[in-house]
Scaffold this motif. Structure first.
Motif, short mmCIF file in Angstrom:
data_model
loop_
_atom_site.label_atom_id
_atom_site.label_comp_id
_atom_site.label_asym_id
_atom_site.label_seq_id
_atom_site.Cartn_x
_atom_site.Cartn_y
_atom_site.Cartn_z
N LEU A 438 3.26 -3.51 -0.33
CA LEU A 438 2.66 -2.37 -1.03
C LEU A 438 2.68 -1.12 -0.13
CD1 LEU A 438 1.27 -1.51 -3.65
CD2 LEU A 438 -0.91 -2.10 -2.59
N ASN A 451 1.08 3.53 6.85
CA ASN A 451 -0.26 2.95 6.72
C ASN A 451 -0.43 1.61 7.42
OD1 ASN A 451 1.16 1.28 4.86
ND2 ASN A 451 0.83 2.84 3.30
N ILE A 469 -6.54 -2.29 -0.64
CA ILE A 469 -6.27 -0.94 -1.16
C ILE A 469 -7.02 0.11 -0.33
CG2 ILE A 469 -6.47 0.59 -3.14
CD1 ILE A 469 -4.38 -1.69 -3.42
N ASP A 470 -8.28 -0.13 -0.07
CA ASP A 470 -9.08 0.82 0.71
C ASP A 470 -8.52 0.99 2.11
OD1 ASP A 470 -10.78 1.22 -1.41
OD2 ASP A 470 -12.33 -0.15 -0.69
N LEU A 472 -5.38 0.48 3.18
CA LEU A 472 -4.09 1.19 3.16
C LEU A 472 -4.30 2.70 3.03
CD1 LEU A 472 -1.97 -1.17 0.88
CD2 LEU A 472 -1.54 -0.69 3.30
N ILE A 473 -5.20 3.11 2.17
CA ILE A 473 -5.45 4.53 1.97
C ILE A 473 -6.14 5.13 3.19
CG2 ILE A 473 -6.77 6.21 0.62
CD1 ILE A 473 -6.13 4.51 -1.86
N TYR A 569 -3.93 0.51 -6.72
CA TYR A 569 -3.67 1.61 -5.77
C TYR A 569 -3.51 2.93 -6.52
CZ TYR A 569 -1.64 4.53 -2.20
OH TYR A 569 -1.42 5.57 -1.34
N LYS A 572 -6.83 4.28 -7.63
CA LYS A 572 -7.58 4.82 -6.50
C LYS A 572 -6.98 6.14 -6.02
CE LYS A 572 -10.76 4.18 -3.21
NZ LYS A 572 -12.19 3.95 -3.43
N MET A 573 -5.67 6.21 -5.97
CA MET A 573 -4.99 7.44 -5.55
C MET A 573 -5.33 8.59 -6.50
SD MET A 573 -0.89 8.15 -5.49
CE MET A 573 -0.86 8.15 -7.30
#
Length: 594
Positions: A438, A451, A469-470, A472-473, A569, A572-573
């Motif tokens: 991802l 990331n 997800i959190d 990676l961001i 993702y 969230k983005m």
């Protein structure tokens, strides 16, 4: 420190030069922050990446050279390989030369009438005829320019090879021989502008006001760099130390990712290279580590006992790309492929992944002897040398097609299911799990360095979707901060947010951690916005089947879970990009036309 960002604008078409003092850009600190803002201001999203008005932007940060391991230069452009955001980094002497030539950012647009190289110094910019250099490889180009541009001071030479001249979309830019703007085709953009290279010669200076505080902070960071184990692996074996552990955890891409471990991993490991081939270590200017590992390769050219030699730098990504990924388990063979790729001016990772796809496509009957010009099999070094040369010289329609990259080649000839590309960008040397899959797919430039998803996989025992997800961001936002400065990411654990705040304060720049995170988030949002303007659609992302067929550290991946993670993702983005963080101010600029 300065209260503005000094931007040198060069138009190759008109040979007009403008120097701007941009006070408004200081809020972006430098590096990728300044670069992404200048890209948004200067790009033409509806036009082809090769259009002459599309810009090339180089940008450094306020800590450049004056703190340990702050050595990089950010390059921003529109990628001819993916059609969207191009972002690349290189070190050696370039950042130092830019700083002491007095330029925080350089914006190059237009197209020269004839092959040209630029000479940039503190007090003059010259457009020099490069017709005699056109068609010459990267090593000889560097040697000839060094012979022409004699002098003392802090100098850097960047240049392209034949791949850039011929606009191969994964052509690289060579920086001071041993480093590169390697990914996403900056070399091809140089070639499209008839820009063979750039010489930057800086001999200026800057005054640090609070010398006592600066020295205290410098000593603290230097101590962490050289006296702790944070960066020891980079100096010792180098990143090639990753080969054996990745192999042991089923995460080393092998034979076009048909396998994730390689029976010859020990023979091509960093330890083996160091023991048998390493002859020197080098460092970028301003770095005490010396992570650049250079191997010596002897070549017999006559009897009795007549040898020449080459010094060839290597690291994990190159060993993966033309080693395990191609089924090559001999160090000399790997070095010979690295050498020809870099002399011609290609990106080694993209080239290796393309060669892996070609080999399997040939085995499956999708491409023929007649197209390639000979049979090909995994491990066939002479065959790969033949293909590499023909990719650059475009000897037939087949080579002209595959020279556009793995994603395009697989669209034309089939085999998309085993093309090891994510976001149209050839994969890096990790097959660790969902974080890597991802992370490279949705990262701003589709890089493992956006990331660190590959690293998240190695520290996770069980998949927690929301946490992944959190993480990676958050990683991408924090790396935006580090890339503003422009810190070598090998030292990212040393330059945590508190250290960055203190290092900036010591040279008169006031930021707190919350402001830095806001900046990192704003850059993240700008990248998403720019990618969408360039036509990138997150809702059309797909994953090649091959990534779900091969074992990883966590077993085989599930395509449905990957799609679910992608959906999470994107949601969230979109939430983050809907937040209002206004860092923009009215453009304040002083222009000097020369």
């Amino acid at each position: 420190m300065k209260d503005h960002i000094s931007v040198l604008q060069i138009d190759l078409s008109t040979q007009q030069i403008i120097i701007e003092k941009r006070k408004d850009l200081t809020v972006f600190l430098g590096g990728v922050g300044t670069g992404i803002k200048l890209l948004e201001e200067n790009m033409i999203p509806e036009m082809d990446p090769y259009h002459e008005r599309q810009p090339i932007i180089f940008s450094i940060g306020p800590l450049e050279t004056i703190y340990p391991a702050v050595t990089k230069v950010a390059a921003l452009f529109r990628s001819p390989l993916t059609g969207e955001l191009g972002e690349s980094y290189a070190g050696m002497r370039l950042g130092m030369a830019m700083r002491f030539a007095g330029y925080d950012a350089i914006v190059i647009s237009g197209k020269a009438k004839n092959p040209t190289y630029l000479y940039i110094s503190n007090n003059k910019i010259e457009f020099k005829n490069a017709e005699s250099l056109w068609g010459i490889d990267t090593e000889e180009t560097g040697r000839l320019i060094r012979d022409i541009e004699l002098g003392t001071g802090l100098r850097s030479i960047v240049r392209i090879g034949l791949a850039g001249e011929r606009k191969i979309p994964f052509a690289a830019v060579n920086v001071d021989t041993y480093r590169h703007f390697g990914r996403l085709g900056l070399g091809a953009i140089f070639g499209s502008k008839r820009l063979k290279g750039i010489v930057i010669h800086g001999n200026g200076n800057e005054t640090i006001q609070n010398k006592k505080e600066f020295k205290r902070m410098y000593d603290e960071i230097y101590s962490k760099v050289v006296e702790t184990d944070h960066m020891e692996k980079y100096h010792g074996i180098g990143t090639s130390i990753n080969i054996k552990p990745l192999n042991n955890m089923n995460s080393l891409p092998t034979r076009n990712l048909q396998q994730s471990n390689f029976e010859y991993a020990n023979e091509i490991s960093g330890e083996s290279f160091a023991k048998e081939m390493l002859f020197r270590k080098m460092a970028c200017s301003g770095c005490p580590i010396g992570c650049i590992h250079v191997a010596v390769q002897r070549k017999k050219f006559g009897d009795p006992m007549e040898y020449s030699w080459s010094g060839i730098s290597y690291d994990h990504e190159l060993i993966f790309a033309v080693g395990s990924f191609l089924g090559i388990g001999n160090k000399d063979d790997i070095l010979s492929l690295i050498e020809i790729i870099e002399l011609l001016g290609l990106d080694c990772m993209s080239t290796g992944v393309l060669l892996g796809w070609i080999t399997e496509a040939y085995q499956r009957g999708l491409i023929t002897n007649e197209q390639i010009g000979r049979p090909i099999a995994f491990g066939d070094v002479e065959g790969y040398q033949h293909i590499i040369k023909n990719i650059v010289y475009g000897s037939n329609d087949f080579y002209k097609t595959i020279s556009r990259g793995t994603n395009y080649a697989s669209e034309v000839y089939g085999g998309k299911e085993f093309a090891a590309v994510l976001g149209k960008h050839e994969m890096a040397g990790y097959h660790t799990g969902y974080g890597n899959l991802l992370g490279m797919t949705i990262g701003a430039r589709h890089s493992h360095l956006d990331n660190g998803g590959y690293s998240l996989d190695q520290t996770t025992k069980e998949l927690d979707k929301n946490k992944l997800i959190d993480d990676l961001i958050r990683e991408e936002i924090e790396r935006n901060i580090q890339n503003c400065l422009v810190i070598c990411l090998f030292s990212r654990k040393i330059y945590d947010l508190k250290t960055v705040v203190d290092a900036l304060k010591a040279i008169g720049i006031e930021y707190n951690t919350e402001q830095l995170m806001d900046l990192g988030k704003e850059i993240y949002k700008m990248k998403v916005r720019i990618k969408k303007k360039m036509g990138y659609d997150y809702d059309t992302i797909t994953f090649p089947k091959r990534f779900f067929e091969t074992e990883t550290l966590h077993g085989k991946l599930n395509e449905d879970i990957a799609k679910e993670l992608l959906s999470m993702y994107i949601q969230k983005m979109d939430e983050i990009c809907g937040e209002n963080i206004d860092l923009f101010s009215k453009k304040e600029t002083e222009k000097k036309l020369i």
